[in-house]
Design a protein around this motif. Sequence first.
Motif, PDB file in Angstrom:
ATOM      1  N   PHE A   1     140.126  61.869  54.274  1.00 16.63           N
ATOM      2  CA  PHE A   1     138.775  62.100  53.743  1.00 16.63           C
ATOM      3  C   PHE A   1     138.033  60.806  53.428  1.00 16.63           C
ATOM      4  CE2 PHE A   1     141.043  66.017  52.533  1.00 16.63           C
ATOM      5  CZ  PHE A   1     140.275  66.897  53.250  1.00 16.63           C
ATOM      6  N   GLU A   2     138.709  59.660  53.591  1.00 14.16           N
ATOM      7  CA  GLU A   2     138.125  58.362  53.284  1.00 14.16           C
ATOM      8  C   GLU A   2     137.626  58.311  51.840  1.00 14.16           C
ATOM      9  OE1 GLU A   2     135.140  57.837  56.240  1.00 14.16           O
ATOM     10  OE2 GLU A   2     136.570  57.656  57.869  1.00 14.16           O
ATOM     11  N   LEU A   3     138.467  58.807  50.950  1.00 14.65           N
ATOM     12  CA  LEU A   3     138.149  58.827  49.524  1.00 14.65           C
ATOM     13  C   LEU A   3     139.247  58.120  48.749  1.00 14.65           C
ATOM     14  CD1 LEU A   3     137.063  62.555  49.035  1.00 14.65           C
ATOM     15  CD2 LEU A   3     135.586  60.559  49.027  1.00 14.65           C
ATOM     16  N   PRO A   4     138.911  57.558  47.577  1.00 16.62           N
ATOM     17  CA  PRO A   4     139.967  57.008  46.728  1.00 16.62           C
ATOM     18  C   PRO A   4     140.698  58.147  46.021  1.00 16.62           C
ATOM     19  CG  PRO A   4     137.839  56.755  45.680  1.00 16.62           C
ATOM     20  CD  PRO A   4     137.577  57.291  47.057  1.00 16.62           C
TER      21      PRO A   4
ATOM     22  N   ARG B   1     133.886  69.631  53.453  1.00 18.57           N
ATOM     23  CA  ARG B   1     132.853  70.395  54.162  1.00 18.57           C
ATOM     24  C   ARG B   1     132.184  69.561  55.255  1.00 18.57           C
ATOM     25  NH1 ARG B   1     131.449  72.675  48.762  1.00 18.57           N
ATOM     26  NH2 ARG B   1     132.432  74.717  48.745  1.00 18.57           N
ATOM     27  N   ARG B   2     131.961  68.291  54.968  1.00 18.08           N
ATOM     28  CA  ARG B   2     131.341  67.411  55.959  1.00 18.08           C
ATOM     29  C   ARG B   2     132.236  67.279  57.192  1.00 18.08           C
ATOM     30  NH1 ARG B   2     132.403  62.202  56.850  1.00 18.08           N
ATOM     31  NH2 ARG B   2     133.468  62.017  54.859  1.00 18.08           N
ATOM     32  N   LEU B   3     133.516  67.034  56.975  1.00 19.85           N
ATOM     33  CA  LEU B   3     134.422  66.869  58.106  1.00 19.85           C
ATOM     34  C   LEU B   3     134.646  68.176  58.857  1.00 19.85           C
ATOM     35  CD1 LEU B   3     137.064  64.416  56.631  1.00 19.85           C
ATOM     36  CD2 LEU B   3     135.373  63.959  58.402  1.00 19.85           C
ATOM     37  N   MET B   4     134.743  69.281  58.134  1.00 15.59           N
ATOM     38  CA  MET B   4     134.954  70.559  58.814  1.00 15.59           C
ATOM     39  C   MET B   4     133.714  70.987  59.584  1.00 15.59           C
ATOM     40  SD  MET B   4     137.992  71.465  58.763  1.00 15.59           S
ATOM     41  CE  MET B   4     137.863  73.097  59.418  1.00 15.59           C
ATOM     42  N   SER B   5     132.539  70.653  59.076  1.00 15.18           N
ATOM     43  CA  SER B   5     131.334  70.987  59.846  1.00 15.18           C
ATOM     44  C   SER B   5     131.254  70.146  61.108  1.00 15.18           C
ATOM     45  CB  SER B   5     130.086  70.782  58.996  1.00 15.18           C
ATOM     46  OG  SER B   5     129.885  69.412  58.744  1.00 15.18           O
TER      47      SER B   5
ATOM     48  N   ASP C   1     134.972  76.046  66.309  1.00 14.09           N
ATOM     49  CA  ASP C   1     133.889  76.933  66.737  1.00 14.09           C
ATOM     50  C   ASP C   1     132.619  76.161  67.103  1.00 14.09           C
ATOM     51  OD1 ASP C   1     135.505  79.087  66.391  1.00 14.09           O
ATOM     52  OD2 ASP C   1     134.690  79.642  64.430  1.00 14.09           O
ATOM     53  N   ARG C   2     132.463  74.957  66.555  1.00 20.84           N
ATOM     54  CA  ARG C   2     131.273  74.161  66.890  1.00 20.84           C
ATOM     55  C   ARG C   2     131.331  73.598  68.295  1.00 20.84           C
ATOM     56  NH1 ARG C   2     127.450  72.287  62.951  1.00 20.84           N
ATOM     57  NH2 ARG C   2     127.057  70.682  64.487  1.00 20.84           N
ATOM     58  N   VAL C   3     132.533  73.445  68.837  1.00 22.24           N
ATOM     59  CA  VAL C   3     132.695  72.882  70.182  1.00 22.24           C
ATOM     60  C   VAL C   3     133.263  73.925  71.142  1.00 22.24           C
ATOM     61  CG1 VAL C   3     132.924  70.500  69.420  1.00 22.24           C
ATOM     62  CG2 VAL C   3     134.940  71.940  69.553  1.00 22.24           C
TER      63      VAL C   3
ATOM     64  N   ARG D   1     143.064  70.857  61.955  1.00 21.55           N
ATOM     65  CA  ARG D   1     144.372  71.129  61.335  1.00 21.55           C
ATOM     66  C   ARG D   1     144.754  70.012  60.374  1.00 21.55           C
ATOM     67  NH1 ARG D   1     146.690  72.384  66.698  1.00 21.55           N
ATOM     68  NH2 ARG D   1     146.134  74.542  67.047  1.00 21.55           N
ATOM     69  N   GLU D   2     144.506  68.774  60.788  1.00 21.19           N
ATOM     70  CA  GLU D   2     144.820  67.636  59.933  1.00 21.19           C
ATOM     71  C   GLU D   2     143.977  67.664  58.660  1.00 21.19           C
ATOM     72  OE1 GLU D   2     145.119  62.782  60.339  1.00 21.19           O
ATOM     73  OE2 GLU D   2     143.741  63.890  61.627  1.00 21.19           O
ATOM     74  N   ILE D   3     142.704  67.988  58.790  1.00 24.46           N
ATOM     75  CA  ILE D   3     141.813  68.051  57.623  1.00 24.46           C
ATOM     76  C   ILE D   3     142.273  69.149  56.673  1.00 24.46           C
ATOM     77  CG2 ILE D   3     139.460  68.604  56.895  1.00 24.46           C
ATOM     78  CD1 ILE D   3     138.556  67.315  59.588  1.00 24.46           C
TER      79      ILE D   3
END
Length: 129
Positions: A71-74, A87-91, A96-98, A114-116
């Motif tokens: 998630f590139e978060l601390p 939500r940002r990464l899943m969107s 289904d988006r691709v 799956r990783e997210i």
Amino acid sequence: MRRWYGQFLGFIAGWLLLRHPVGGLLGLLVGYAFDHDWFTPPRRAEKRRPRQEQPADSTGNADVDWAYRVFELPATASDAELDRAYRRLMSQYHPDRVAGAAPDLQKLAETKSREINAAYDRIQKLRKQ
């Protein structure tokens, strides 16, 4: 570095073949396409080697560090920040988006989603403890 000679040679060839300025412009366009690799087939995705698992350190935080890196978060991120990142990464990577995209892109989206999801579940599980 992009090539430059395609535009030059295309302009000259177009002008000489059609003997009109429009021929030069058409040749310039074809040369531009040549210089920017419009005619080369896309490269196949290189097969990525499986990521080697890092040995868990004595504190056992390797799995948690991995989840936060997804998630590139601390590790000190709040629940709201985590939810926003999820939500940002899943969107972006939801399969289904691709759905109408190339099979390689669909497979990439499935593995990334799956990783997210695994990272999000891991963080949620650790925060509930």
